[in-house]
Design a protein around this motif. Structure first.
Motif, mmCIF file in Angstrom:
data_model
loop_
_atom_site.group_PDB
_atom_site.id
_atom_site.type_symbol
_atom_site.label_atom_id
_atom_site.label_comp_id
_atom_site.label_asym_id
_atom_site.label_seq_id
_atom_site.Cartn_x
_atom_site.Cartn_y
_atom_site.Cartn_z
ATOM 1 N N GLU A 158 30.917 46.877 38.361
ATOM 2 C CA GLU A 158 32.235 47.420 38.545
ATOM 3 C C GLU A 158 33.217 46.001 39.585
ATOM 4 O O GLU A 158 34.706 45.936 40.127
ATOM 5 C CB GLU A 158 32.264 48.226 39.802
ATOM 6 C CG GLU A 158 31.215 49.735 38.296
ATOM 7 C CD GLU A 158 31.774 49.510 37.098
ATOM 8 O OE1 GLU A 158 32.981 50.041 37.450
ATOM 9 O OE2 GLU A 158 31.093 50.873 36.860
ATOM 10 N N THR A 159 32.607 45.388 40.472
ATOM 11 C CA THR A 159 33.444 44.182 41.066
ATOM 12 C C THR A 159 34.481 43.752 39.751
ATOM 13 O O THR A 159 35.211 43.053 40.710
ATOM 14 C CB THR A 159 32.035 43.510 41.929
ATOM 15 O OG1 THR A 159 31.887 44.141 43.068
ATOM 16 C CG2 THR A 159 33.391 42.318 43.431
ATOM 17 N N SER A 160 33.151 42.830 39.313
ATOM 18 C CA SER A 160 34.071 42.323 38.242
ATOM 19 C C SER A 160 35.113 42.377 37.523
ATOM 20 O O SER A 160 36.031 42.105 36.984
ATOM 21 C CB SER A 160 33.033 41.668 37.365
ATOM 22 O OG SER A 160 31.922 40.729 37.521
ATOM 23 N N GLU A 161 34.926 43.896 37.278
ATOM 24 C CA GLU A 161 36.290 44.638 36.510
ATOM 25 C C GLU A 161 37.115 45.118 37.697
ATOM 26 O O GLU A 161 38.420 44.728 37.074
ATOM 27 C CB GLU A 161 35.724 46.013 35.992
ATOM 28 C CG GLU A 161 34.518 45.624 34.411
ATOM 29 C CD GLU A 161 34.056 47.242 34.212
ATOM 30 O OE1 GLU A 161 34.210 48.591 34.695
ATOM 31 O OE2 GLU A 161 33.022 47.457 33.584
ATOM 32 N N VAL A 162 36.947 45.176 38.584
ATOM 33 C CA VAL A 162 38.540 45.387 40.053
ATOM 34 C C VAL A 162 39.032 43.341 39.910
ATOM 35 O O VAL A 162 40.157 43.704 39.528
ATOM 36 C CB VAL A 162 37.448 44.851 41.076
ATOM 37 C CG1 VAL A 162 38.840 45.025 42.324
ATOM 38 C CG2 VAL A 162 36.920 46.362 41.926
ATOM 39 N N ILE A 163 38.154 42.649 39.888
ATOM 40 C CA ILE A 163 38.689 41.492 39.501
ATOM 41 C C ILE A 163 39.386 41.278 38.624
ATOM 42 O O ILE A 163 40.723 40.878 38.128
ATOM 43 C CB ILE A 163 37.596 40.550 39.509
ATOM 44 C CG1 ILE A 163 36.663 39.774 40.997
ATOM 45 C CG2 ILE A 163 38.532 38.742 38.828
ATOM 46 C CD1 ILE A 163 36.050 39.504 41.022
ATOM 47 N N ILE A 164 39.222 41.628 36.746
ATOM 48 C CA ILE A 164 39.866 41.524 35.624
ATOM 49 C C ILE A 164 40.770 42.441 35.756
ATOM 50 O O ILE A 164 42.144 41.808 35.168
ATOM 51 C CB ILE A 164 39.073 41.559 34.711
ATOM 52 C CG1 ILE A 164 37.631 41.327 34.622
ATOM 53 C CG2 ILE A 164 39.464 42.514 33.382
ATOM 54 C CD1 ILE A 164 36.824 41.345 33.467
ATOM 55 N N ALA A 165 41.315 43.833 36.293
ATOM 56 C CA ALA A 165 41.805 44.588 37.034
ATOM 57 C C ALA A 165 42.891 43.919 36.986
ATOM 58 O O ALA A 165 44.416 44.062 36.730
ATOM 59 C CB ALA A 165 41.479 45.642 37.300
ATOM 60 N N LYS A 178 43.728 40.687 37.795
ATOM 61 C CA LYS A 178 44.293 39.471 36.690
ATOM 62 C C LYS A 178 45.292 40.210 35.900
ATOM 63 O O LYS A 178 46.265 39.313 35.767
ATOM 64 C CB LYS A 178 43.355 38.271 36.241
ATOM 65 C CG LYS A 178 43.748 37.274 35.658
ATOM 66 C CD LYS A 178 43.611 36.314 36.589
ATOM 67 C CE LYS A 178 43.888 35.362 35.812
ATOM 68 N NZ LYS A 178 45.406 34.504 35.876
ATOM 69 N N ASN A 179 45.206 41.781 35.872
ATOM 70 C CA ASN A 179 45.627 41.822 34.480
ATOM 71 C C ASN A 179 46.647 42.326 34.863
ATOM 72 O O ASN A 179 47.750 42.331 34.613
ATOM 73 C CB ASN A 179 44.732 43.037 33.679
ATOM 74 C CG ASN A 179 44.271 42.015 33.108
ATOM 75 O OD1 ASN A 179 44.172 40.461 32.500
ATOM 76 N ND2 ASN A 179 43.389 43.215 32.476
ATOM 77 N N ASP A 180 46.929 42.758 36.576
ATOM 78 C CA ASP A 180 47.775 43.310 37.150
ATOM 79 C C ASP A 180 48.219 44.387 37.242
ATOM 80 O O ASP A 180 49.310 44.819 37.155
ATOM 81 C CB ASP A 180 49.547 42.965 37.089
ATOM 82 C CG ASP A 180 50.005 42.956 38.731
ATOM 83 O OD1 ASP A 180 49.793 43.182 39.618
ATOM 84 O OD2 ASP A 180 51.007 42.589 38.277
ATOM 85 N N ASP A 181 47.639 45.556 36.193
ATOM 86 C CA ASP A 181 47.496 47.195 36.545
ATOM 87 C C ASP A 181 47.346 48.063 37.609
ATOM 88 O O ASP A 181 45.972 48.066 37.667
ATOM 89 C CB ASP A 181 46.468 47.456 35.150
ATOM 90 C CG ASP A 181 46.805 48.574 34.661
ATOM 91 O OD1 ASP A 181 47.350 49.543 35.115
ATOM 92 O OD2 ASP A 181 46.327 48.449 33.034
ATOM 93 N N LYS A 182 47.951 48.243 37.930
ATOM 94 C CA LYS A 182 47.705 49.358 39.596
ATOM 95 C C LYS A 182 46.922 50.975 39.448
ATOM 96 O O LYS A 182 45.637 50.230 39.883
ATOM 97 C CB LYS A 182 48.991 49.392 40.344
ATOM 98 C CG LYS A 182 48.440 50.370 41.338
ATOM 99 C CD LYS A 182 49.973 50.565 41.749
ATOM 100 C CE LYS A 182 50.029 51.843 43.493
ATOM 101 N NZ LYS A 182 50.850 51.752 43.285
ATOM 102 N N ASN A 188 41.034 52.633 39.899
ATOM 103 C CA ASN A 188 40.346 53.130 39.149
ATOM 104 C C ASN A 188 38.803 52.826 39.567
ATOM 105 O O ASN A 188 37.756 52.586 39.305
ATOM 106 C CB ASN A 188 40.352 53.490 37.462
ATOM 107 C CG ASN A 188 41.573 54.216 37.012
ATOM 108 O OD1 ASN A 188 41.297 55.211 37.796
ATOM 109 N ND2 ASN A 188 41.668 54.554 36.139
ATOM 110 N N GLU A 189 38.978 51.121 38.542
ATOM 111 C CA GLU A 189 37.796 50.144 39.490
ATOM 112 C C GLU A 189 37.752 50.070 40.848
ATOM 113 O O GLU A 189 35.765 49.953 40.799
ATOM 114 C CB GLU A 189 38.011 48.444 38.715
ATOM 115 C CG GLU A 189 38.500 48.844 37.170
ATOM 116 C CD GLU A 189 36.969 49.164 35.949
ATOM 117 O OE1 GLU A 189 35.777 49.734 36.676
ATOM 118 O OE2 GLU A 189 37.323 49.897 35.261
#
Length: 110
Positions: A45-52, A54-58, A63-64
């Motif tokens: 889940e921490t990795s998914e926060v990083i990716i989100a 990076k994608n700049d998707d609020k 959610n992450e």
């Protein structure tokens, strides 16, 4: 309901699932699988926060981050750490001023 009340209520539910397992509960599933599964989910889940981020998707970031907070609270419950322990430590840290650590040295040779 305030942010603090929401977090405290969620943590109460998580602790209750640990003490009173409920069939079909994802939280119960995590406790049954144990610390390795809980830590794996915290990492994922921490990795998914990083990716989100990076994608700049609020929406995705929110959610992450919620997923990370939930899984961290499962970890805390697994380790019998109360939210009050976290609050006390954060209060101690908030009183520190000017304690920025020096930058790490660049690795020159590997």
């Amino acid at each position: 309901m305030s942010e603090t009340e929401i977090i405290n209520e969620l943590y109460s539910v998580i602790k209750d699932r640990k003490e009173n397992p409920m069939e079909g509960s994802y939280t119960n599933y995590l406790f049954e699988k144990g610390i390795d599964k809980i830590l794996k989910k915290v990492g994922e889940e921490t990795s998914e926060v990083i990716i989100a981020s990076k994608n700049d998707d609020k929406v995705e970031i929110v959610n992450e981050v919620c997923d990370v907070i939930y899984h961290i609270m499962v970890l805390l419950a697994e380790k019998n750490i109360e939210l009050n322990d976290i609050s006390e430590e954060l209060a101690k840290r908030s009183s520190k001023i000017g304690n920025k650590k020096a930058e790490r040295k660049t690795i020159e040779k590997i």
